[in-house]
Structure formats: structure tokens, C-alpha cells
Design a protein around this motif. Structure first.
Motif, PDB file in Angstrom:
ATOM      1  N   ALA A  81       6.992   3.935  -7.034  1.00 13.91           N
ATOM      2  CA  ALA A  81       8.136   2.836  -6.814  1.00 13.91           C
ATOM      3  C   ALA A  81       7.643   1.528  -6.588  1.00 13.91           C
ATOM      4  N   HIS A  82       6.312   1.399  -5.739  1.00 18.02           N
ATOM      5  CA  HIS A  82       5.587   0.278  -5.096  1.00 18.02           C
ATOM      6  C   HIS A  82       4.266   0.622  -5.511  1.00 18.02           C
ATOM      7  N   PRO A  83       3.894   0.198  -6.797  1.00 14.89           N
ATOM      8  CA  PRO A  83       2.414   0.394  -7.200  1.00 14.89           C
ATOM      9  C   PRO A  83       1.510  -0.411  -6.272  1.00 14.89           C
ATOM     10  N   TRP A  84       1.936  -1.501  -5.559  1.00 12.59           N
ATOM     11  CA  TRP A  84       1.029  -2.308  -4.834  1.00 12.59           C
ATOM     12  C   TRP A  84       0.577  -1.479  -3.545  1.00 12.59           C
ATOM     13  N   ALA A  85       1.422  -0.552  -3.243  1.00 12.08           N
ATOM     14  CA  ALA A  85       0.975   0.461  -2.215  1.00 12.08           C
ATOM     15  C   ALA A  85      -0.088   1.138  -2.275  1.00 12.08           C
TER      16      ALA A  85
END
Length: 197
Positions: A81-85
Motif C-alpha cells: 500500500a505504501h512502497p516508500w515505507a
């Protein structure tokens, strides 16, 4: 934090700054500093917000394998959902919450009595999930203009599940070699198996 997460999801954390967030909120930059000290603190906050969307349950499943499956699948949901994480959660500068590590080590008590081995197993599961997720979401980590066609090496959810079971098999074998025989799972409320999304 919802606005900051939305910007990071759409454009990556490189596009997120205190000034950009102030513009998105129609607020003055200085007013934001009363709530968030700096960009590092902002990245810490949005990383925590992303993880909080899919928390590990309390209590953990009684069976250690099911607990590891559940933890891995919850992290998979966060990263897809949040690849930057994948980047911020791996940086002590932006994320240092050890509660998930404590949860996993406690859940492994029926596999091993060695806390060092339990910690290594926990790190192995995290590293595995992150590695497969990088393959799964690689395009989303690139600037929009640099995104190539989807790689034929892209990891699928089926690859993720197969590799996870292989890793758990290896953990069980390693624990048997390192210490006393496995104990019976603790008695606790059963949780249904979580499905990867």
C-alpha cells in the motif's frame, strides 16, 4: 498525517517536505513546526501511521508458524500500500519502534528458548518480506518518468507465500538443531489465517 501519507503515496517521500505539506494544508510552514519538528520527524510519523493501518494483533496466535504468517502478511499489506515505507521503516533515523520485534520474539517462544535465535528469526522474516516486496513494487519506487515495463522477474503473491513457507520450514529445522524439541503451542484464542492482499 493523512495528507502527508497521500503525497508520499502519489509522488514518493522525496516530494514530501514541510513546505509542500504546508501548501497542501493551506497553512504556514512555521505553524507546522509546532506539530512536527522537521522532515525526519515527519517521515517517522508517516511510517508509524502506515504501520498502524495493519497492526499485529494482541494476543498473538498461539501457533508460532501462524503468528509469523500473520506478521509477514500484515507487513506485506503495509509495503504494497505504501512502497516508500520499505525505505523509511529500514532507517533507524526514521523508525525505531521495537514493539513489532518484541511481538515476534514472544510469538516464537514455543519454537526456541534462545532469545538471540528468536531475534535472528524475526529479522529474517522481516528481511524476507521486504526483499520480496521490493521485487513486487519496484516500479512504484521509481520516478514516474523512469518506470519501465513491468519486469518478468516481478515477485507475485504466490511467490511470497511459497517463499514464506520455505523460510518457516528452515526456521523450524534450525531451531530443532539448536535446542530442545518444540513445545506444544500455547493455549490461546485461535485467529483465522490472514490472506495476502
Amino acid at each position: 498525517m493523512a495528507t502527508a501519507v497521500r503525497v508520499a503515496d502519489a509522488e514518493g517521500v522525496g516530494a514530501l517536505s514541510m513546505r509542500r505539506l504546508a501548501n497542501e494544508l493551506n497553512s504556514g510552514v512555521m505553524s507546522l513546526y509546532r506539530h512536527v519538528a522537521n522532515k525526519d520527524a515527519l517521515l517517522t510519523a508517516i511510517t508509524q501511521a502506515a504501520c498502524d493501518e495493519h497492526p499485529y494483533p494482541e494476543p498473538a496466535p498461539a501457533d508460532w508458524r501462524e503468528a509469523m504468517r500473520l506478521a509477514a502478511r500484515q507487513d506485506w499489506k503495509v509495503y504494497t500500500a505504501h512502497p516508500w515505507a520499505l525505505v523509511t521503516s529500514s532507517s533507524a533515523r526514521h523508525f525505531s519502534d521495537t514493539s513489532c520485534l518484541d511481538w515476534m520474539m514472544d510469538a516464537l517462544a514455543d519454537l526456541t528458548d534462545d532469545p538471540d535465535l528468536a531475534r535472528s528469526f524475526s529479522i529474517a522474516v522481516w528481511s524476507y518480506v521486504q526483499g520480496v516486496c521490493i521485487q513486487h513494487v519496484a516500479q512504484e519506487l521509481l520516478p514516474a518518468g523512469d518506470r519501465p515495463e513491468q519486469s518478468p522477474l516481478r515477485a507475485t503473491e504466490e511467490d511470497f507465500e511459497t517463499g514464506l513457507e520455505t523460510l518457516l520450514d528452515g526456521m523450524e529445522q534450525r531451531a530443532r538443531q539448536a535446542g530442545p524439541a518444540l513445545r506444544e503451542p500455547r493455549s490461546a484464542p485461535a485467529f483465522p489465517a490472514a490472506s495476502a492482499q
